[in-house]
Design an enzyme around this catalytic site. Structure first.
Site, PDB file in Angstrom:
ATOM      1  N   ARG A 253      25.980 -14.803 -13.237  1.00 10.78           N
ATOM      2  CA  ARG A 253      24.713 -14.662 -12.715  1.00 10.78           C
ATOM      3  C   ARG A 253      23.911 -15.710 -12.945  1.00 10.78           C
ATOM      4  O   ARG A 253      23.655 -15.867 -14.143  1.00 10.78           O
ATOM      5  CB  ARG A 253      24.312 -13.227 -13.186  1.00 10.78           C
ATOM      6  CG  ARG A 253      22.837 -12.773 -12.726  1.00 10.78           C
ATOM      7  CD  ARG A 253      21.992 -13.188 -13.701  1.00 10.78           C
ATOM      8  NE  ARG A 253      20.781 -12.490 -13.230  1.00 10.78           N
ATOM      9  CZ  ARG A 253      19.640 -12.970 -13.738  1.00 10.78           C
ATOM     10  NH1 ARG A 253      19.377 -14.174 -14.565  1.00 10.78           N
ATOM     11  NH2 ARG A 253      18.489 -12.279 -13.223  1.00 10.78           N
ATOM     12  N   ASP A 255      20.796 -17.602 -13.444  1.00 12.41           N
ATOM     13  CA  ASP A 255      19.402 -17.391 -13.409  1.00 12.41           C
ATOM     14  C   ASP A 255      18.454 -17.967 -12.598  1.00 12.41           C
ATOM     15  O   ASP A 255      18.447 -19.546 -12.577  1.00 12.41           O
ATOM     16  CB  ASP A 255      18.778 -17.637 -15.036  1.00 12.41           C
ATOM     17  CG  ASP A 255      17.449 -16.908 -15.256  1.00 12.41           C
ATOM     18  OD1 ASP A 255      17.192 -15.599 -15.123  1.00 12.41           O
ATOM     19  OD2 ASP A 255      16.790 -17.819 -15.693  1.00 12.41           O
ATOM     20  N   VAL A 257      17.746 -19.496  -9.559  1.00  8.37           N
ATOM     21  CA  VAL A 257      18.362 -20.906  -8.931  1.00  8.37           C
ATOM     22  C   VAL A 257      17.190 -21.502  -8.301  1.00  8.37           C
ATOM     23  O   VAL A 257      17.101 -22.603  -7.994  1.00  8.37           O
ATOM     24  CB  VAL A 257      19.518 -20.800  -8.395  1.00  8.37           C
ATOM     25  CG1 VAL A 257      20.632 -19.876  -9.110  1.00  8.37           C
ATOM     26  CG2 VAL A 257      19.320 -19.883  -7.217  1.00  8.37           C
ATOM     27  N   GLU A 292      20.485 -15.567  -8.941  1.00  6.12           N
ATOM     28  CA  GLU A 292      18.931 -14.645  -9.057  1.00  6.12           C
ATOM     29  C   GLU A 292      18.170 -15.748  -8.406  1.00  6.12           C
ATOM     30  O   GLU A 292      18.012 -16.752  -8.697  1.00  6.12           O
ATOM     31  CB  GLU A 292      18.459 -14.648 -10.632  1.00  6.12           C
ATOM     32  CG  GLU A 292      17.105 -13.671 -10.477  1.00  6.12           C
ATOM     33  CD  GLU A 292      16.240 -13.976 -11.506  1.00  6.12           C
ATOM     34  OE1 GLU A 292      15.423 -13.179 -11.822  1.00  6.12           O
ATOM     35  OE2 GLU A 292      16.600 -14.866 -12.178  1.00  6.12           O
ATOM     36  N   ASP A 317      15.875  -8.433  -5.131  1.00  5.84           N
ATOM     37  CA  ASP A 317      14.986  -7.902  -6.036  1.00  5.84           C
ATOM     38  C   ASP A 317      14.070  -7.038  -4.972  1.00  5.84           C
ATOM     39  O   ASP A 317      13.326  -6.148  -5.631  1.00  5.84           O
ATOM     40  CB  ASP A 317      13.926  -9.090  -6.525  1.00  5.84           C
ATOM     41  CG  ASP A 317      14.563  -9.740  -7.649  1.00  5.84           C
ATOM     42  OD1 ASP A 317      15.763 -10.057  -7.797  1.00  5.84           O
ATOM     43  OD2 ASP A 317      14.067  -9.461  -8.877  1.00  5.84           O
ATOM     44  N   HIS A 320      14.792  -3.428  -5.076  1.00  5.11           N
ATOM     45  CA  HIS A 320      13.979  -2.954  -6.102  1.00  5.11           C
ATOM     46  C   HIS A 320      12.423  -2.461  -6.097  1.00  5.11           C
ATOM     47  O   HIS A 320      11.994  -1.594  -6.131  1.00  5.11           O
ATOM     48  CB  HIS A 320      14.215  -3.634  -7.438  1.00  5.11           C
ATOM     49  CG  HIS A 320      13.342  -3.214  -8.551  1.00  5.11           C
ATOM     50  ND1 HIS A 320      12.237  -3.678  -8.743  1.00  5.11           N
ATOM     51  CD2 HIS A 320      13.339  -2.328  -9.604  1.00  5.11           C
ATOM     52  CE1 HIS A 320      11.434  -3.216  -9.724  1.00  5.11           C
ATOM     53  NE2 HIS A 320      12.448  -2.199 -10.245  1.00  5.11           N
ATOM     54  N   HIS A 385      16.853  -5.663 -16.609  1.00  4.14           N
ATOM     55  CA  HIS A 385      16.425  -6.261 -17.688  1.00  4.14           C
ATOM     56  C   HIS A 385      14.821  -6.562 -17.374  1.00  4.14           C
ATOM     57  O   HIS A 385      13.898  -6.275 -18.188  1.00  4.14           O
ATOM     58  CB  HIS A 385      17.034  -7.190 -18.668  1.00  4.14           C
ATOM     59  CG  HIS A 385      16.950  -8.778 -17.990  1.00  4.14           C
ATOM     60  ND1 HIS A 385      17.613  -9.072 -16.749  1.00  4.14           N
ATOM     61  CD2 HIS A 385      16.198  -9.545 -18.133  1.00  4.14           C
ATOM     62  CE1 HIS A 385      17.506 -10.231 -16.562  1.00  4.14           C
ATOM     63  NE2 HIS A 385      16.602 -10.632 -17.152  1.00  4.14           N
ATOM     64  N   GLN A 387      12.837  -6.194 -14.813  1.00  7.25           N
ATOM     65  CA  GLN A 387      12.026  -4.917 -14.291  1.00  7.25           C
ATOM     66  C   GLN A 387      11.564  -3.992 -15.217  1.00  7.25           C
ATOM     67  O   GLN A 387      10.462  -3.415 -14.965  1.00  7.25           O
ATOM     68  CB  GLN A 387      12.787  -4.347 -12.924  1.00  7.25           C
ATOM     69  CG  GLN A 387      13.158  -5.324 -11.799  1.00  7.25           C
ATOM     70  CD  GLN A 387      11.763  -6.147 -11.323  1.00  7.25           C
ATOM     71  OE1 GLN A 387      10.566  -5.847 -11.479  1.00  7.25           O
ATOM     72  NE2 GLN A 387      12.083  -7.075 -10.690  1.00  7.25           N
ATOM     73  N   GLY A 389      11.759  -4.628 -18.834  1.00  4.78           N
ATOM     74  CA  GLY A 389      11.635  -5.565 -19.904  1.00  4.78           C
ATOM     75  C   GLY A 389      10.058  -6.239 -19.564  1.00  4.78           C
ATOM     76  O   GLY A 389       9.065  -6.520 -20.373  1.00  4.78           O
TER      77      GLY A 389
END
Lengths: 530, 530
Positions: A253, A255, A257, A292, A317, A320, A385, A387, A389
């Protein structure tokens, strides 16, 4: 780059430093040694030597100060200390494992430090049977590369090649991967290739790893397209192979990019996807790259032959945001672009909610259509994590929603035509929060972090006390309370998740990722559930 | 944007200013008037009024200072003065003209101010019969949008929509285009969409035209992908249509598009190419977009359906570098990457010399292959305004090469499988230089220009006196000495160019742009010529 040691102690030492005048490998006071390296092509320095396992070392640059190895595999003394040479051999017992088809992914995101009371890979491995019972097909591990201190989400890593010792180091990671494969569970690793953490980052001492052409919100932008960038690109490509080849991890995954700025004719994403394709071809083991990304640009996940960069999938995202804003009624921050059933419907049908239309939050037209790509290229979730955190109190949906609403959210994700991702603990309605935590060693840095969090929440307009990211209590409060699973509400929730996953796996309707197969169906589904 | 006036004086006034609180159109002291504008969607302000032709005006922003119109069509009082409303009607007589096929392009680059002794469009129009006799099929005009002072290459323009009055203004440009079409000659216009000039640039007063995300060597980067960028993107798309639709220009040469930074999912180059395609479809007139670009990235000139941005062609500077370094033996600056016959052969065959290989000058691997694209997508030259003018003494090849060598260079370009471009005067071996010149009105700016030129030549390591860019004499020394064409050497050279162009037009071998049609042939051709 790095130190590659054979079982007999023969070691090849490689360092990239195109502008350096001399590089010398030097041992720690307890394990003294020194080997001058020879300059090779394209800015690399190399030497051969014989080393004992556990040799501690740094590199002395230009005859002056010595620094840890940018490609260190282990930092037993922390981010500022000596690097450690590792014996990399491992007895794999996963020989039958050939990976997992992208369409079969049911992801479970976890943070190693807070997943179990032992805060390490062993704690994860112990619960693999539990995860198998749940039905997920892959764990997605938040970044494990060495960060300052003992507690961190992982995005402050400064040793891209070193697995944090607190988690169990490189060997511990291999053991977890091996165990997962033996349970039939794939492993996806979260990696950060868009910036390095704020403390213990010595890369710039070695060469032009960073560029001033671009900026990122988290630190200097990495140099993927400016002078000398080949060494930087290779540093990350080799890191990909460390995880996917040596550690047999099934996918990454990647992070953020969108912050891997690259205006060259051969985008670093394409270079990485081509290297992984070659590995897959050579080994016959399926590998999956998931980005991501906050661009709504289908180019990243389109095939190279179609002018794309060739990644397999990306996080969605917007799904979500559409789901969360409807469930909670929240309209602050980026939620201002969502909140209507229309948005959720569009995300179910077209994935990108903003595929060229005007975004009030971004104040511009945003995105392009992804309708030519199958649903299996998109990962959706009701929580993750970030959304959870990145809320002031790190509160999960379970803190505010009723069990019925939580079940609805789970159904929306697990019966979505996209690839579902769960965030550890949501499967039984975990009540503990997932807060932002660090254990920085520099007081001024701690203050910077506190300040930036406060500013972030000024924007979100929450109210309440401010949890201190530096506090160990905050960290401990985030550890999953597995015991609560025994409670009836938690058990019911777990069974609900089990049923949805089973439904997804067995009903052909939930395994059709073609765009034509889906209509406004999800909304009806939702009503049925309620 | 701008003021659109009907013949009866009815005018629609549009200004983009998303963060302004009020916008009012105000007349000059001699032509007083005022019209408050109404706020519309997406940051636009609009009003209706009746105006006399020649109305001078500015826009008062937030009830405070008034500034010229960013979309002004005329700045009769200079870059700081009032804008002027123009009667845009024009009696076209080119009705049979439908443009030129890309494969037929034989380009002739000219600078309006130095092409003739009258320094204007009329001086160009007068020599259209001469250019027709030469055989070129299109003139490419260096930028004509309003710049500070009366002398400038054109890359300091600050009014993207206003044609400089010294050249003949908007009406003069239309007359030139009309005359060219009547001679069967197409017109390509050089436009600068990557920065604005350093004096008289009031765009930032109106809105977020610029972004701090990126940098350019010549000024602030334009905002193509940050908040509010839609208005900026539209400002340039409408400008494209001003030239290609209203002025009937056949194509654009887009300056330095690598500095048009855009990381959005819909690249501004693609947006422009799609708008031009729609115009072509609507009018049946062929339009051609040619990028100047330093990325060796075929994406820009690949079709949208193949994942590209859809431009028709690009300049191939590397062909020039390969040819120039062999002819002159120069090895300074970027010529260090060239100088071997191998480079020229590769450029003839593959176009991009660096298509993934290591460039010592750039200190990195550079480019990607263009071998899937036809030769007709690349413009080659042995000289152009930059390659001559960015030399300390602005010396053309004719200053150092023998007539035979010049003939060789001409053959290499005109018999190349690519699209040829000549730089005004080379067809008869013009001896006058083409130096860098400005006529800035701010003394500190003059010093900045002088200093930056000096720094540029420190790098190139030339020796000699430093010609002052601000001097009118420098400008006048660059005006073509057409009289010298009567000399025998010049006449011979002109006939050589005529013959080569005729050969190109008549022999089928020189009209095959497929990659498979070419081998190392050019080198043999060169030997034959000598």
């Amino acid at each position: 780059p790095g130190v590659y040691m054979q079982p007999d102690g023969q070691a090849t030492v490689t360092v990239w430093g195109p502008l350096l005048e001399s590089v010398e490998m030097v041992g720690s006071p307890e394990m003294p040694m020194q080997v001058p390296l020879q300059k090779k092509e394209y800015g690399y320095w190399q030497g051969q030597t014989v080393l004992p396992p556990g040799q501690r070392y740094k590199f002395r640059l230009n005859g002056k100060e010595a620094f840890p190895d940018p490609a260190s595999l282990s930092q037993p003394e922390g981010v500022h200390g000596y690097s450690e040479v590792l014996d990399r051999s491992f007895l794999w017992t996963d020989e039958g494992w050939t990976g997992i088809a992208q369409e079969e992914l049911i992801l479970y995101e976890l943070h190693t430090g807070t997943f179990s009371d032992t805060h390490d890979f062993e704690g994860v491995a112990e619960r693999l049977p539990y995860l198998k019972k749940l039905g997920i097909t892959a764990i997605e591990i938040m970044p494990v590369n060495h960060f300052p201190g003992s507690r961190n989400w992982g995005y402050d890593g400064v040793y891209t090649y070193a697995v944090h010792g607190a988690y169990g180091g490189l060997h511990g990671l291999k053991r977890l991967v091996n165990a997962a494969h033996n349970e039939g569970i794939a492993v996806i690793l979260d990696v950060v290739y868009n910036h390095l953490g704020p403390d213990g980052n010595y890369l710039a001492e070695y060469g032009p790893y960073f560029t001033s052409r671009y900026k990122t919100p988290w630190g200097k932008a990495l140099n993927f397209d400016d002078a000398w960038c080949d060494g930087v690109r290779n540093y990350f490509v080799q890191n990909v192979l460390l995880w996917l080849e040596e550690c047999r991890i099934d996918g990454l995954r990647l992070d953020a990019v969108h912050a891997m700025w690259d205006y060259s004719a051969h985008h670093i994403m394409q270079q990485i996807s081509e290297a992984v394709q070659a590995l897959e071809d050579a080994t016959g083991r399926k590998k999956i790259l998931i980005a991501e990304i906050d661009l709504n640009n289908p180019r990243y996940i389109s095939s190279v032959s179609a002018g794309g960069y060739g990644l397999q999938a990306q996080w969605a995202d917007e799904f979500h945001h559409a789901l969360h804003s409807i469930l909670t009624g929240e309209t602050n921050g980026y939620y201002e672009d969502f909140g209507q059933m229309y948005h959720l419907e569009k995300s179910f049908r077209d994935t990108y909610v903003y595929d060229g239309g005007y975004s009030a939050h971004r104040k511009r037209m945003f995105g392009a259509s992804a309708q030519h790509l199958p649903y299996s290229k998109f990962v959706v979730f009701s929580q993750n994590h970030d959304q959870v955190g990145n809320r002031l109190l790190g509160d999960r949906l379970s803190a505010t929603l009723s069990p019925a609403q939580l079940q609805l959210a789970a159904a929306a994700v697990l019966l979505s035509p996209h690839i579902p991702l769960l965030f550890m603990g949501e499967e039984y309605g975990e009540k503990n929060p997932f807060l932002f935590f660090v254990a920085h060693e520099k007081e001024d840095l701690v203050e910077v972090v506190r300040k930036s969090r406060r500013e972030e929440f000024a924007y979100f307009q929450f109210e309440g006390d401010f949890p201190d990211p530096q506090s160990e209590q905050v960290f401990l409060s985030c550890v999953l309370g597995h015991d609560c699973k025994k409670e009836p509400v938690a058990r019911q929730m777990f069974e609900w998740y089990q049923q949805l996953i089973s439904l997804r796996k067995t009903r052909p309707a939930f395994n059709n990722f073609e765009r034509t197969a889906v209509n406004v169906w999800p909304v009806d589904e939702v009503e049925r559930v309620l």
